[in-house]
Design a protein around this motif. Structure first.
Motif, PDB file in Angstrom:
ATOM      1  N   LEU A 208       0.824  -1.210   0.000  1.00  7.89           N
ATOM      2  CA  LEU A 208       0.000   0.000   0.000  1.00  7.89           C
ATOM      3  C   LEU A 208       0.855   1.256   0.000  1.00  7.89           C
ATOM      4  O   LEU A 208       0.516   2.249  -0.655  1.00  7.89           O
TER       5      LEU A 208
ATOM      6  N   ASP B  86     -12.766  -1.887   5.414  1.00  9.59           N
ATOM      7  CA  ASP B  86     -11.666  -1.334   4.633  1.00  9.59           C
ATOM      8  C   ASP B  86     -11.132  -2.432   3.715  1.00  9.59           C
ATOM      9  O   ASP B  86     -10.575  -3.428   4.201  1.00  9.59           O
TER      10      ASP B  86
ATOM     11  N   SER C 260      -8.589  -2.659   1.995  1.00  3.84           N
ATOM     12  CA  SER C 260      -7.135  -2.833   1.980  1.00  3.84           C
ATOM     13  C   SER C 260      -6.695  -3.978   2.881  1.00  3.84           C
ATOM     14  O   SER C 260      -5.535  -4.398   2.834  1.00  3.84           O
TER      15      SER C 260
ATOM     16  N   ILE D  60      -4.945  -6.841   0.991  1.00  6.22           N
ATOM     17  CA  ILE D  60      -3.571  -6.582   0.565  1.00  6.22           C
ATOM     18  C   ILE D  60      -2.629  -6.637   1.755  1.00  6.22           C
ATOM     19  O   ILE D  60      -1.536  -7.207   1.682  1.00  6.22           O
ATOM     20  N   ARG D  61      -3.030  -6.048   2.865  1.00  8.60           N
ATOM     21  CA  ARG D  61      -2.152  -6.007   4.029  1.00  8.60           C
ATOM     22  C   ARG D  61      -1.899  -7.402   4.588  1.00  8.60           C
ATOM     23  O   ARG D  61      -0.781  -7.724   4.994  1.00  8.60           O
TER      24      ARG D  61
ATOM     25  N   ARG E 185      -5.778  -3.503  -6.100  1.00  7.38           N
ATOM     26  CA  ARG E 185      -5.689  -2.048  -5.960  1.00  7.38           C
ATOM     27  C   ARG E 185      -6.579  -1.341  -6.983  1.00  7.38           C
ATOM     28  O   ARG E 185      -7.240  -0.342  -6.674  1.00  7.38           O
TER      29      ARG E 185
ATOM     30  N   MET F 161     -10.087  -1.461  -5.774  1.00 10.67           N
ATOM     31  CA  MET F 161     -10.285  -0.524  -4.669  1.00 10.67           C
ATOM     32  C   MET F 161     -10.491   0.899  -5.185  1.00 10.67           C
ATOM     33  O   MET F 161     -11.326   1.648  -4.666  1.00 10.67           O
TER      34      MET F 161
END
Length: 504
Positions: free
Chosen positions: A72, A393, A395, A398-399, A431, A434
């Motif tokens: 990110l 969220d 993300s 990805i995290r 991404r 998102m």
């Protein structure tokens, strides 16, 4: 890609902004040596001679520290990193050489532990009639510890190290390609073309029809669960009502805001494996190890949403439909070999062949069936949509992916960590999605419920760890032996710190 020269002031800014990690300096000298053409020879001599590297120390360190950053952060910073195409290509070649050198090092270590074990076993056989019990036990422990270290070195060589370098190469590719990709994404948003992407009708989630026939998968899922339980191949269910309720409620919340057409049946398994998997028809299994590994609620939501996407996309059904008899026989033989040699698979994986068992822990090589890339990218996209639609969220996916790519042991069998599709493609796909999603205020990353759940889970984990101390295993049947010093590769740690001949 437009060439963007790096100047000294720019590289210093990159260096200063890079994330520093413990142990980074210790591995730099050996890492620089790896950039040279690798020369065969004893492991101890790999870093003894260090001709001039193809990149300056300043540029090399700036690139290495950039590659240690989370995905990110790199998405945000890639456009400001001033590396030339030649520098990126030099680093790419270095990463390949560094990977090969590190793999060779741990293969040699594994061979050394094997020889030590075999010598000690020969000594035991030769002296067995005359040994007193205390000395016999010492020899047993020596053999056991050599076996443990041999297995660990093999796992690092064959799985953890290649995955760590694959992850770094994906981040290098992101630095190289993301600026142009970002321009294309922004152009699609400006023109409205992004609405025409596959599954772009996110405002119709729950009403749209992805793949008709989810209801027909329930019978296959029920039969798979029945056989797994009947044969004792499924870990026991976690005996904690509060934890089961939290996970079930979270999964149902996401499922209700997805494209599911079948009831979601959630089971929490008491196993330390970092794993979750879904069977056709809405049967979701989450293992204790995964619950321990997630750092916030959005990460757990991302994993659960990804698994639900495999169900809504009917990937298990498609897997069975595309499989040929020859490929099933071949994969069954592969699986048998993994099981017989003590690999990472569980016997439950066998049901992938018959019931479309699909999940993070799927050991089978699905690219043999020609479906892995398509299904994983599809589940990545849909999973992000479902997490977002449920108010989380997005993300988190990805995290969690980024963190687990450096988790020793997890990379051994997880289907997320395959070279097909490449890491870069999966991260960019996620991404992109998102960025295409409508803005939604108040997206959840953390919650009080998650904190209470984690506190309760910590008690369960402590109890399980205490019980495991007294349980024999295939690698450690002798109880009470002093444990060998473990070679650890921790999440976020530069792989170079374990790749020097003295690294551990």
């Amino acid at each position: 890609m437009q060439q963007r020269p790096i100047d000294k002031s720019g590289s210093r800014r990159n260096h200063a902004a890079g994330v520093r990690r413990p142990g980074w300096r210790a591995g730099t000298a050996c890492a620089l040596a790896f950039m040279l053409a690798w020369q065969p020879g004893p492991a101890a001599g790999w870093c003894a001679q260090s001709p001039a590297p193809p990149l300056s120390t300043e540029v090399f360190q700036a690139m290495q520290e950039a590659l240690q950053q989370p995905y990110l952060d790199l998405f945000e910073r890639a456009d400001s990193l001033r590396f030339t195409p030649a520098q990126i290509e030099a680093m790419r070649k270095y990463l390949d050489r560094a990977r090969d050198s590190c793999v060779r090092l741990y293969r040699q270590r594994a061979a050394g532990y094997q020889k030590e074990r075999e010598r000690t076993q020969a000594e035991l056989k030769r002296r067995t009639a005359s040994l007193e019990d205390p000395e016999r036990r010492q020899i047993h422990c020596k053999i056991q510890n050599a076996r443990i270290l041999e297995s660990q070195a093999q796992m690092l060589a064959e799985h953890a190290i290649p995955v760590a370098y694959e992850n770094k190469k994906a981040k290098l590719e992101l630095i190289e390609k993301w600026p142009e990709e970002l321009k294309r994404i922004r152009a699609e948003i400006a023109s409205g073309a992004y609405h025409q992407r596959r599954f772009g009708d996110v405002k119709d989630i729950g009403v749209r029809e992805l793949v008709p026939g989810q209801e027909r998968d329930v019978k296959d899922g029920q039969e798979a669960v029945r056989q797994l339980k009947m044969t004792g191949l499924l870990p026991p269910e976690l005996d904690n009502a509060a934890i089961r309720k939290y996970v079930t409620d979270l999964a149902h919340k996401i499922g209700a805001r997805s494209d599911l057409r079948v009831p979601l049946n959630v089971t929490v398994l008491n196993s330390k494996e970092i794993n979750a998997f879904a069977l056709p028809g809405g049967f979701l299994f989450v293992q204790r190890g995964l619950l321990e590994a997630v750092e916030d609620e959005a990460q757990l939501a991302g994993v659960i949403a990804h698994e639900i996407a495999h169900v809504t996309g009917r990937h298990g059904y498609k897997l069975m439909k595309r499989a040929t008899i020859a490929s099933i026989i071949y994969q069954a033989a592969q699986l048998a070999a993994v099981l017989l040699t003590g690999g990472a698979a569980t016997l439950g994986t066998y049901y992938a062949l018959q019931y479309g068992f699909y999940g993070l822990g799927l050991v089978l090589s699905l690219d043999l069936l020609g479906v892995s890339r398509e299904f994983e990218l599809e589940a990545d996209q849909l999973g992000v949509q479902y997490a977002w639609n449920a108010g989380y969220d997005p993300s988190g996916f990805i995290r969690f992916f980024d963190r687990m790519a450096t988790r020793e042991g997890y990379v051994n069998g997880a289907s997320w960590f395959r070279t097909h599709p490449p890491f870069y493609a999966r991260m960019v796909q996620t991404r992109r999605e998102m960025m295409f999603l409508p803005e939604k205020p108040g997206l959840i990353r953390e919650s009080d419920e998650f904190k209470r759940f984690k506190a309760e889970l910590a008690k369960v984990t402590a109890q399980a760890q205490e019980e495991e101390k007294n349980k024999p295993s295939l690698l450690a049947p002798v109880q009470g032996c002093p444990a060998p010093e473990k070679i650890e590769y921790k999440p976020g740690q530069p792989i170079e710190t374990i790749c020097s001949p003295s690294g551990s």
